[in-house]
Design a protein around this motif. Structure first.
Motif, PDB file in Angstrom:
ATOM      1  N   GLY A 293       0.814  -1.213   0.000  1.00  0.00           N
ATOM      2  CA  GLY A 293       0.000   0.000   0.000  1.00  0.00           C
ATOM      3  C   GLY A 293       0.844   1.258   0.000  1.00  0.00           C
ATOM      4  N   GLY A 294       2.076   1.158   0.515  1.00  0.00           N
ATOM      5  CA  GLY A 294       3.001   2.281   0.457  1.00  0.00           C
ATOM      6  C   GLY A 294       3.459   2.558  -0.957  1.00  0.00           C
ATOM      7  N   GLN A 295       3.703   1.484  -1.710  1.00  0.00           N
ATOM      8  CA  GLN A 295       4.042   1.650  -3.125  1.00  0.00           C
ATOM      9  C   GLN A 295       2.883   2.272  -3.882  1.00  0.00           C
ATOM     10  N   ILE A 296       1.658   1.806  -3.597  1.00  0.00           N
ATOM     11  CA  ILE A 296       0.483   2.369  -4.259  1.00  0.00           C
ATOM     12  C   ILE A 296       0.314   3.834  -3.873  1.00  0.00           C
ATOM     13  N   ALA A 297       0.529   4.145  -2.588  1.00  0.00           N
ATOM     14  CA  ALA A 297       0.417   5.532  -2.131  1.00  0.00           C
ATOM     15  C   ALA A 297       1.407   6.431  -2.871  1.00  0.00           C
ATOM     16  N   GLN A 298       2.614   5.926  -3.106  1.00  0.00           N
ATOM     17  CA  GLN A 298       3.607   6.685  -3.858  1.00  0.00           C
ATOM     18  C   GLN A 298       3.161   6.880  -5.305  1.00  0.00           C
ATOM     19  N   MET A 299       2.587   5.827  -5.880  1.00  0.00           N
ATOM     20  CA  MET A 299       2.117   5.920  -7.268  1.00  0.00           C
ATOM     21  C   MET A 299       0.964   6.908  -7.389  1.00  0.00           C
ATOM     22  N   LEU A 300       0.052   6.900  -6.421  1.00  0.00           N
ATOM     23  CA  LEU A 300      -1.061   7.853  -6.446  1.00  0.00           C
ATOM     24  C   LEU A 300      -0.543   9.281  -6.362  1.00  0.00           C
ATOM     25  N   LEU A 301       0.468   9.460  -5.528  1.00  0.00           N
ATOM     26  CA  LEU A 301       1.016  10.790  -5.298  1.00  0.00           C
ATOM     27  C   LEU A 301       1.783  11.315  -6.500  1.00  0.00           C
ATOM     28  N   LEU A 302       2.610  10.463  -7.110  1.00  0.00           N
ATOM     29  CA  LEU A 302       3.594  10.924  -8.091  1.00  0.00           C
ATOM     30  C   LEU A 302       3.156  10.784  -9.548  1.00  0.00           C
ATOM     31  N   SER A 303       2.333   9.791  -9.874  1.00  0.00           N
ATOM     32  CA  SER A 303       1.919   9.623 -11.270  1.00  0.00           C
ATOM     33  C   SER A 303       0.779  10.585 -11.594  1.00  0.00           C
ATOM     34  N   ALA A 304       0.792  11.114 -12.791  1.00  0.00           N
ATOM     35  CA  ALA A 304      -0.204  12.113 -13.194  1.00  0.00           C
ATOM     36  C   ALA A 304      -1.610  11.509 -13.198  1.00  0.00           C
TER      37      ALA A 304
END
Length: 376
Positions: free
Chosen positions: A215-226
């Protein structure tokens, strides 16, 4: 006078009927979800289909469920399992539970929305999106109400945030769901919130992400990917949002460099999560592109929304190297990434050798304070 009284009574009756009817509808909806939840999870537990679940079927799952063994026969029946209480946050504020946000061929996907107690009717709230851990293969959004996550989310609600816990499809060996689908589903959840922001009372331009491990990886993806990338449901594709900041607890940032998963600096690197990134029909030439696409570090740029990574220095599941690696790139390009390294901490903040430092309480406070510091 009599006519006016009749009108008042009629209107009152309609309002009362509406309230009671709405309550019954919610109860029926939650009851239907609970029945589905019990059946779905029981099917995963009772692997030999004998109507009982015991330790030999799944030792890891048996430990938290053995408390349901009321007749002390060292196994849990379906009837006993049906008494399982689904965890939700109990904060005294309004809740919208089991909200269907997306339908897929594998399953329906839900989210839970929690509002602060002092929410005003016309107020549009900032939202923290929680994505659960579990290696992209296990766990559920209901983890938002457990242990340290309960503490974090309760504190955020007290500070005026809305908290949304998201379900996403899970990977199964040989199945068609991949890590990419986990990310896409989570992004679709945010698009759903954006689409219905007026009725839900949330601000789509003030979204925050929070997750642990996978979920931390997903949280990073939500934050950083457009927002316009990794499109899923076509009906949600046009709805956008703005990320403000995010926090990742022991989440990986890169899959291309598999040496980052070597906690002991071994010369032999093991591709631990490759099967969860690819699909059974993925061609070898497509593999690298998928690894890069699922690596949050590749979306980092100078104007990225701020990210806080908290990692344990004794974590053998997601080694602390990931935090160092992300920080190194952030420093090179001037991106806003902050890291906190927790000494003597394994995965899930397990104590390794000595007391963890900073403490779990400090980690929670740091997380909450980080979100508050970026609240506008």
């Amino acid at each position: 006078m009599k006519v006016r009284l009749k009108i008042v009574l009629a209107v009152s009756f309609v309002i009362l009927f509406y309230i009671i009817g709405s309550s019954q509808t919610d109860d029926q909806s939650n009851g239907a979800y609970r029945e589905m939840y019990i059946k779905k999870n029981w099917a995963k537990l009772d692997t030999n289909k004998d109507g009982q679940f015991s330790e030999h079927e799944n030792k890891r799952r048996w430990k938290p469920l053995k408390r349901l063994d009321k007749n002390a026969d060292n196994q849990v029946s379906y009837e006993e399992f049906s008494a399982l209480q689904i965890p939700y946050l109990n904060t005294g504020g309004e809740r919208k539970l089991n909200v269907l946000y997306k339908q897929t061929k594998e399953e329906n996907l839900y989210l839970d929305i929690y509002y602060p107690k002092d929410r005003k009717v016309d107020q549009k709230l900032p939202v923290v999106i929680y994505t659960h851990g579990g290696g992209w293969t296990a766990g559920s959004r209901h983890g938002a109400a457990n242990a340290s996550f309960n503490t974090v989310h309760t504190a955020l609600l007290e500070k005026g945030f809305c908290v949304v816990s998201v379900s996403y499809r899970l990977w199964e060996n040989g199945g068609e769901t991949s890590m990419r689908d986990c990310v896409i589903d989570s992004k679709d959840a945010m698009r759903y919130l954006s689409k219905h922001n007026e009725t839900l009372g949330i601000d789509p331009n003030r979204l925050f992400s929070f997750g642990d491990s996978a979920g931390g990886q997903i949280a990073q993806m939500l934050l950083l990917s457009a927002p316009e990338t990794l499109i899923g449901d076509p009906s949600l594709a046009s709805y956008t949002y703005k990320m403000v900041a995010g926090v990742s607890w022991y989440g990986p940032c890169d899959f291309e460099d598999i040496s980052l998963f070597n906690h002991d600096d071994s010369s032999v690197s093991k591709d631990r999560f490759g099967l969860r990134i690819t699909k059974p029909n993925t061609k070898p030439k497509e593999k690298l592109a998928l690894y890069r696409e699922m690596s949050p570090i590749n979306y980092l740029h100078k104007n990225s929304a701020p990210l806080l990574m908290i990692q344990g220095d004794k974590d053998t599941t997601i080694p602390v190297k990931h935090a160092y690696y992300m920080k190194e790139k952030a420093t090179q390009i001037g991106a806003p990434v902050t890291t906190v390294i927790v000494k003597n901490a394994g995965h899930n903040w397990r104590k390794v050798g000595a007391d963890i430092n900073p403490t779990r309480e400090d980690i929670i406070n740091t997380t909450v304070d980080y979100f508050i510091s970026h609240l506008k």
